[in-house]
Write a protein that holds these residues in place. Structure first.
Motif, PDB file in Angstrom:
ATOM      1  N   SER A  13     -10.188  -8.690 -17.734  1.00 21.91           N
ATOM      2  CA  SER A  13      -8.817  -8.405 -17.323  1.00 21.91           C
ATOM      3  C   SER A  13      -8.666  -6.933 -16.929  1.00 21.91           C
ATOM      4  O   SER A  13      -9.236  -6.042 -17.563  1.00 21.91           O
ATOM      5  N   ALA A  14      -7.891  -6.690 -15.885  1.00 21.65           N
ATOM      6  CA  ALA A  14      -7.615  -5.326 -15.434  1.00 21.65           C
ATOM      7  C   ALA A  14      -6.330  -4.785 -16.034  1.00 21.65           C
ATOM      8  O   ALA A  14      -5.915  -3.669 -15.702  1.00 21.65           O
ATOM      9  N   SER A  15      -5.682  -5.531 -16.920  1.00 19.14           N
ATOM     10  CA  SER A  15      -4.414  -5.096 -17.511  1.00 19.14           C
ATOM     11  C   SER A  15      -4.617  -3.908 -18.437  1.00 19.14           C
ATOM     12  O   SER A  15      -5.704  -3.687 -18.984  1.00 19.14           O
ATOM     13  N   ARG A  16      -3.531  -3.165 -18.643  1.00 12.42           N
ATOM     14  CA  ARG A  16      -3.591  -1.976 -19.491  1.00 12.42           C
ATOM     15  C   ARG A  16      -2.317  -1.893 -20.325  1.00 12.42           C
ATOM     16  O   ARG A  16      -1.282  -2.457 -19.979  1.00 12.42           O
ATOM     17  N   ALA A  57       8.615  -6.043 -18.744  1.00 13.02           N
ATOM     18  CA  ALA A  57       7.869  -5.312 -17.718  1.00 13.02           C
ATOM     19  C   ALA A  57       6.401  -5.717 -17.719  1.00 13.02           C
ATOM     20  O   ALA A  57       5.767  -5.832 -16.663  1.00 13.02           O
ATOM     21  N   ALA A  58       5.846  -5.937 -18.907  1.00 11.58           N
ATOM     22  CA  ALA A  58       4.437  -6.339 -19.005  1.00 11.58           C
ATOM     23  C   ALA A  58       4.226  -7.718 -18.384  1.00 11.58           C
ATOM     24  O   ALA A  58       3.247  -7.950 -17.657  1.00 11.58           O
ATOM     25  N   LEU A  59       5.132  -8.665 -18.654  1.00 11.41           N
ATOM     26  CA  LEU A  59       5.022 -10.003 -18.075  1.00 11.41           C
ATOM     27  C   LEU A  59       5.122  -9.961 -16.554  1.00 11.41           C
ATOM     28  O   LEU A  59       4.382 -10.657 -15.845  1.00 11.41           O
ATOM     29  N   THR A  60       6.033  -9.120 -16.054  1.00 10.76           N
ATOM     30  CA  THR A  60       6.169  -8.991 -14.605  1.00 10.76           C
ATOM     31  C   THR A  60       4.902  -8.420 -13.981  1.00 10.76           C
ATOM     32  O   THR A  60       4.426  -8.896 -12.939  1.00 10.76           O
ATOM     33  N   LEU A  62       1.824  -8.581 -15.170  1.00 12.32           N
ATOM     34  CA  LEU A  62       0.746  -9.570 -15.244  1.00 12.32           C
ATOM     35  C   LEU A  62       0.914 -10.644 -14.176  1.00 12.32           C
ATOM     36  O   LEU A  62      -0.074 -11.102 -13.579  1.00 12.32           O
ATOM     37  N   ALA A  63       2.159 -11.060 -13.938  1.00 13.22           N
ATOM     38  CA  ALA A  63       2.403 -12.078 -12.916  1.00 13.22           C
ATOM     39  C   ALA A  63       2.079 -11.541 -11.523  1.00 13.22           C
ATOM     40  O   ALA A  63       1.498 -12.239 -10.690  1.00 13.22           O
ATOM     41  N   GLU A  64       2.437 -10.278 -11.271  1.00 14.74           N
ATOM     42  CA  GLU A  64       2.159  -9.681  -9.970  1.00 14.74           C
ATOM     43  C   GLU A  64       0.661  -9.492  -9.740  1.00 14.74           C
ATOM     44  O   GLU A  64       0.187  -9.545  -8.603  1.00 14.74           O
ATOM     45  N   SER A  65      -0.098  -9.258 -10.808  1.00 15.40           N
ATOM     46  CA  SER A  65      -1.545  -9.067 -10.677  1.00 15.40           C
ATOM     47  C   SER A  65      -2.295 -10.385 -10.506  1.00 15.40           C
ATOM     48  O   SER A  65      -3.478 -10.378 -10.164  1.00 15.40           O
ATOM     49  N   GLY A  66      -1.636 -11.501 -10.764  1.00 17.46           N
ATOM     50  CA  GLY A  66      -2.283 -12.796 -10.642  1.00 17.46           C
ATOM     51  C   GLY A  66      -2.986 -13.262 -11.897  1.00 17.46           C
ATOM     52  O   GLY A  66      -3.586 -14.342 -11.899  1.00 17.46           O
TER      53      GLY A  66
END
Length: 301
Positions: A13-16, A57-60, A62-66
């Protein structure tokens, strides 16, 4: 199955920041390879210890990143929102497809172009996830926050729900019959790993030892003895990438004690034998240093 999904989140995952915490919280609830789970905004706030706006904001993000998908046509217990990790589902499907014929086959890392398998809605029912009824009193939600219409302290399970964690804990997977993880699916079985004994000191590590003054401080023989001790104490470690061994080796050398008048020769052999004779091979020199290290510990272990 939640462990496989968490492994994907940790490694690919690229999330931070808060987005990564929210992703891991949802991944922890995944019951099977479809990578679908339900969660409310309140539960995500409690598990991540983040504010309402931070979780939204985190959910948004993650959704935008796919990496996260909101399944608006499905609903979980207490009208909670249903999420899917499509890239995790694609990764697990890729592993199964590649290793059907050969369980030991190396699987390439996941790519954004890997297709996620279609959902089997009927299988989701056993985890308390149902299609929306389309009732006017329950309009479909367009946000990612989940429902909070139910009292926050209630732990009631609707009649159709077949499985819920027995203690009410939200950290346990939603499927109590979750199988043990087959570690052969892990990407750590990929090529490029080596043992400490087989790892060769690279030029960058040697340059580092010289620039940091460790070669001057320990001397050539002392550095070789420290290297032999390091290999001895790392012999039982599992194979790792060369970059990991290099970082650990540097840390060991930086902690190695300098020779003292009472112990001038770090290369001495047990029984008082002097330094190794000239003409010894590198393997013999390493063995001599290893015997000296076992006989006289430096306290850095």
């Amino acid at each position: 199955m939640s462990r496989d999904t968490r492994e994907w989140a940790w490694e690919y995952s690229a999330s931070r920041g808060n987005a990564r915490l929210v992703l891991l919280s949802i991944a922890d609830r995944i019951p099977d390879e479809q990578c679908v789970a339900w969660a409310s905004l309140t539960s995500l706030m409690r598990r991540t210890n983040a504010s309402r706006n931070a979780v939204r904001a985190a959910l948004t993000a993650l959704a935008e990143s796919g990496e996260l998908e909101v399944l608006a046509d499905l609903v979980g217990p207490q009208h909670s929102t249903v999420y899917r990790l499509p890239r995790a589902a694609a990764w697990l499907a890729k592993i199964v497809a590649a290793r059907t014929a050969d369980p030991e086959e190396y699987v390439e890392p996941p790519a954004e172009t890997d297709p996620a398998p279609e959902l089997d809605v009927e299988r989701l029912r056993r985890h308390g996830i149902w299609p929306r009824t389309g009732s006017e009193s329950d309009p479909p939600r367009q946000d990612l926050t989940g429902s909070e219409s139910a009292p926050p302290r209630q732990n009631l399970t609707p009649a159709p729900v077949g499985i819920r964690p027995p203690s009410g804990s939200e950290s346990a997977p939603q499927n109590r019959s979750e199988p043990k993880v087959n570690r052969k699916y892990s990407s750590r079985s990929a090529a490029g790993l080596t043992s400490a004994a087989d790892w060769q000191i690279d030029d960058a590590s040697l340059s580092w030892a010289q620039q940091q003054g460790h070669l001057t401080r320990l001397g050539e023989h002392g550095l070789q003895a420290a290297d032999a001790k390091w290999r001895h104490h790392r012999a039982a470690w599992s194979p790792r990438p060369a970059s990991t061994w290099a970082a650990d080796w540097r840390s060991w050398i930086a902690r190695e004690h300098s020779p003292t008048p009472q112990r001038r020769n770090l290369y001495a052999l047990p029984g008082g034998t002097p330094a190794p004779q000239a003409g010894m091979t590198r393997a013999d020199a390493h063995m001599a240093a290893l015997l000296a290290a076992v006989d006289k510990r430096t306290g850095t272990e």
